[in-house]
Design an enzyme around this catalytic site. Sequence first.
Site, PDB file in Angstrom:
ATOM      1  N   CYS A 229       0.849  -1.187   0.000  1.00 40.07           N
ATOM      2  CA  CYS A 229       0.000   0.000   0.000  1.00 40.07           C
ATOM      3  C   CYS A 229       0.887   1.239   0.000  1.00 40.07           C
ATOM      4  CB  CYS A 229      -0.923   0.019   1.223  1.00 40.07           C
ATOM      5  SG  CYS A 229      -0.050   0.187   2.798  1.00 40.07           S
TER       6      CYS A 229
ATOM      7  N   CYS B  23       3.561   1.663   2.641  1.00 40.99           N
ATOM      8  CA  CYS B  23       4.814   0.933   2.439  1.00 40.99           C
ATOM      9  C   CYS B  23       5.802   1.814   1.670  1.00 40.99           C
ATOM     10  CB  CYS B  23       4.569  -0.362   1.680  1.00 40.99           C
ATOM     11  SG  CYS B  23       3.506  -1.542   2.536  1.00 40.99           S
TER      12      CYS B  23
ATOM     13  N   ASP C 203      28.170  27.589 -29.028  1.00 41.68           N
ATOM     14  CA  ASP C 203      29.623  27.438 -29.026  1.00 41.68           C
ATOM     15  C   ASP C 203      30.065  27.346 -30.485  1.00 41.68           C
ATOM     16  OD1 ASP C 203      32.288  26.746 -28.095  1.00 41.68           O
ATOM     17  OD2 ASP C 203      31.795  24.719 -28.779  1.00 41.68           O
TER      18      ASP C 203
ATOM     19  N   ASP D 247      29.356  21.518 -27.044  1.00 40.08           N
ATOM     20  CA  ASP D 247      29.746  20.110 -27.144  1.00 40.08           C
ATOM     21  C   ASP D 247      30.983  19.759 -26.340  1.00 40.08           C
ATOM     22  OD1 ASP D 247      31.751  21.343 -28.674  1.00 40.08           O
ATOM     23  OD2 ASP D 247      31.957  19.560 -29.933  1.00 40.08           O
TER      24      ASP D 247
END
Length: 816
Positions: free
Chosen positions: A94, A97, A505, A710
């Site tokens: 349940c 838990c 970049d 990158d």
Amino acid sequence: MKCDHCLLEFPARDAVEHECDGKRHAFCCHGCLGVYRLIHEEGLERFYENRQWKEKGIASVLQTGEINLRSFHEHVHETEGRNEIDIYIDGIRCASCVWLNERILTRTPGVVHARINYATHRAKIRWNPAEVGLKTILERIRAVGYSPKPYSESEGIKAQQAESRDLLIRFGTAGFLSSQLMIYSIALYAGYFQGIDAPTKRLLEIIALFLTLPVIFYAGMPFLRASFTGLRHLRFPMDVLITLGALSAFFYSIYQMFVGGEVYFDTAAMIITIILLGRYIEAVSKGKASETIQHLRELSPREARLIAPDDSDAEERRMTSLDAVKRGDLIEVIPGERVPLDGVVIRGRSEVDESLITGESRPVMKEAGADVIGGSMNLYGQLVFEVMRTGHDTVLAGIIRAVEDAQAQKPRIQTLADKVVGIFVPVILLIALMTAGYYYFTGEPLRSALMTGISVLVIACPCSLGLATPLAVLLITSVASSRGVLVRNGQVIENLSRITDVVFDKTGTVTEGRPALREIILLDPSWERSKALAAAAAVEALSEHSVGRAITSAARSLQEALPQVLPSTFKAVPGRGVEAVVDGSEIVVGNQAFMEEKGFRFPAGCSAADEIDTMQSSGETVVFMGRNKTVGALFAITDVPRSEMPNVIAALREFSCSPSIVSGDNVGTTRALAFAIGIDHFIAEALPAQKRNIVMEMQAEGKRVMMVGDGINDAPALTEASVGVAMGRATEIAMESANVVLVRNDLLLLPFLLKLSRRGFAIIRQNIFWAFFYNICAVPLAVAGLLHPIVAAAAMAASSLFVVGNSMRIGRMRKG
């Protein structure tokens, strides 16, 4: 006696007793006593107040013996300096838990994150390996009576299929019984208008009652259970309105049977049936939205053809499990087979289909030196490649993991909607009560007053609010991954829809990322070209920068003529260059500023200003090389801009996004490249920290920045930006720092991503607007007594189906 922990009944003579806080407790065994004491010592007794176990006893969880850590280690991966693992927790019964396991884990020193999915029992745990080990974490889970197991995709698939199957059975039951019920209800309605004798009416009502019982208390049990659990703890989930609406109509009809009034069993049954239809459609839609992940999981083969040398120096080939393959092993792939893992081709030549992973529709040629991705299909030739990544480190595993994480996260707008629902439900309950009371005390019959209140409860069910965002996020991330775009979390979708500026970049992002050495200019007459190239390559071989790869590639093509040298020390300075000691000499390779910083000078009487200006004005990057404080050589590195860049820039401007370049390269080279591709704004000679500061300053001005990069240099800026985008060939650091990864190295995916996010987020807003607008319009009609409960139920279900249908429009962008 009954065990105070597991609720199992046992003989009193076998009781294990324990006194705690002045109260006597009895347990069936010492294991349950140990679990109880741990929960009590951690201050988590609330678990026993909230638990909803159906069956008695402990579900095979109080185990002894050592945990087999080997089966877990292959599922551990590192993220942001922390270890992370997905495990399956057996024994969860349940929601309490889940609550207990999350609390016990987060209270473990070193555990920084623990979340458990109640539907799949899948736990995602992140911890600091310097403070706690995996064994301790698993033992903590076992200590509270649960069994951790390595998570496999099959567990999640089974849970999803079980949910859909359960909903289908419940809906089928409700639909069949409701259809039968309507036959008798029509007869009752006809009798209301045309007259009906009392015995026949009573018989039809009893049949209707017995047809309604299974619909309410079997088909509608998930709603009943969730509602009662929430109300007991003063929480108001959406199921409360469904439950109260159906039960009100049901018990009101029973009351009407005794007083001779009209019954509305059909209303109670149809409320449950229509809601179940919406839930089942939602579950099926989620399954379809996750098809991309399922296809990706099926791409990786279970075995690989491993090449191993035998005693006669020949090559032995044998099939082996992927778990046994290590980095550096050689794998052979024949035509028609899938590449099992990521690696670099050593020999062979073939075309490979990567469409299901990267979205690239055309086969890609692979030969020596080319990267191969696990899960791609080898088409025509034989390939032998060296394994570079295994297990959780492969591109395919990263895609699956990131898409799953993205689908589990909510944008801010959904978080706001969830908070509104928590207030909305009790307000509607109050309005329904006041409505019924108002009509009753103003002279309306009790029956009419109650029916009006029931209509308010039914019409106001905010199920569409719960569907508004999750399904749309599932579809957006699935469509993106099918086109080769990896979105790491749901919040990125909202951020993407608001982007105003895109910062690129330069090297490897705006350019092809395949720089080549065009020319070597010697400034020191005592230097030799071959030795200068060999020394520079020896230093750059340990660097990940694309400029360094250009130098090492040039050296590799002349390998036979070059002396083999290795550096004894090495250091990379992001945004500057690299330095090392080669054959006892200090070698520095980098930009001019780095040379000056290290105290390197041009040889006496040598001026290379004209050559440097000429190379930079043509867009070439000038790399300086010095030895023992003297700049002795210049390397002219050329890298052409990507062919798609002009179209990308034009498309970004159509989206009202301003493009710019921020590069660590010199001003001349950066300016020449920017003008060549149509970008007016650029910043050159920017260090990694400066790139980050530039992004911060732009966002401080109110701009929403997307950073595209990158390299390691770009990682701080990628993290700082509203949305960080890493290229598919990016370094691991850049990919971990980014919110989005372009698995296919095609910048035209950026306009597609912006279009997808803006359209997807617009649909999310439409869904939420419709959910609120529907309630704003419908609730007053119900309060005014203009809506019958069954009409209200149909309208409420139609609202949910509208949200589902509206979200499914996102799927059309797979080909758009």
